[in-house]
Design a protein around this motif. Structure first.
Motif, PDB file in Angstrom:
ATOM      1  N   TRP A  64       0.663   5.075   0.272  1.00 56.91           N
ATOM      2  CA  TRP A  64       0.680   4.684  -1.292  1.00 56.91           C
ATOM      3  C   TRP A  64       2.141   3.691  -1.048  1.00 56.91           C
ATOM      4  CZ3 TRP A  64      -1.977   3.880  -5.625  1.00 56.91           C
ATOM      5  CH2 TRP A  64      -1.948   2.947  -6.599  1.00 56.91           C
ATOM      6  N   GLY A 106      -3.559  -3.985  -1.272  1.00 59.31           N
ATOM      7  CA  GLY A 106      -4.316  -2.281  -0.356  1.00 59.31           C
ATOM      8  C   GLY A 106      -5.354  -3.139   0.033  1.00 59.31           C
ATOM      9  N   VAL A 147      -1.902   1.437   0.394  1.00 62.72           N
ATOM     10  CA  VAL A 147      -1.462   0.301  -0.408  1.00 62.72           C
ATOM     11  C   VAL A 147       0.485   0.221  -0.440  1.00 62.72           C
ATOM     12  CG1 VAL A 147      -0.763  -0.029  -2.996  1.00 62.72           C
ATOM     13  CG2 VAL A 147      -2.411   1.260  -2.247  1.00 62.72           C
TER      14      VAL A 147
END
Length: 134
Positions: free
Chosen positions: A45, A109, A120
């Motif tokens: 992420w 994403g 992401v």
């Protein structure tokens, strides 16, 4: 892992954003269980230049749960196209001492075959909270 009553990013991106943020920020369930429900074990992420893996996402939940008493997510745009997702949303949080914070977030994403997020890339910007402006 994606079988269950919760929304997967692949099927219900807007509801996933609301559910995931609420569960991670205010939920009583172990943060590791929540992360595993919505993301793959190898999640990356990337937010504003910082990369959070599974362990860092879990660690991030602890101070949030300690300091935040309310969260509101306004999803403005959510798009799923094959194994790609994109969203624009606002996150408003109320801190334990009453301070309100707001962020506008742009998220892109990549999905795993089971519908969970694998990668992401997001960026955010601070927004003045509308409730505190007169």
């Amino acid at each position: 892992m994606s079988d269950g009553p919760w929304p997967t990013p692949a099927k219900e991106l807007a509801e996933y954003l609301r559910s995931y943020i609420q569960e991670m920020g205010l939920g009583a369930e172990d943060p590791g269980v929540v992360v595993d429900r919505y993301q793959t074990p190898d999640i990356e992420w990337h937010n504003d230049g910082m990369c959070l893996d599974r362990n860092r996402l879990i660690a991030h939940a602890r101070p949030v749960r300690k300091n935040v008493v309310a969260l509101d997510v306004e999803v403005h745009d959510a798009l799923v196209a094959g194994d790609r997702v994109a969203a624009r949303y606002a996150l408003h949080s109320t801190m334990r001492r009453g301070r309100r914070l707001g962020s506008e977030i742009y998220l892109f994403g990549e999905l795993a075959p089971d519908g969970r997020l694998r990668r992401v890339y997001s960026t955010s910007r601070h927004m003045p909270d509308q409730a505190t402006q007169g």
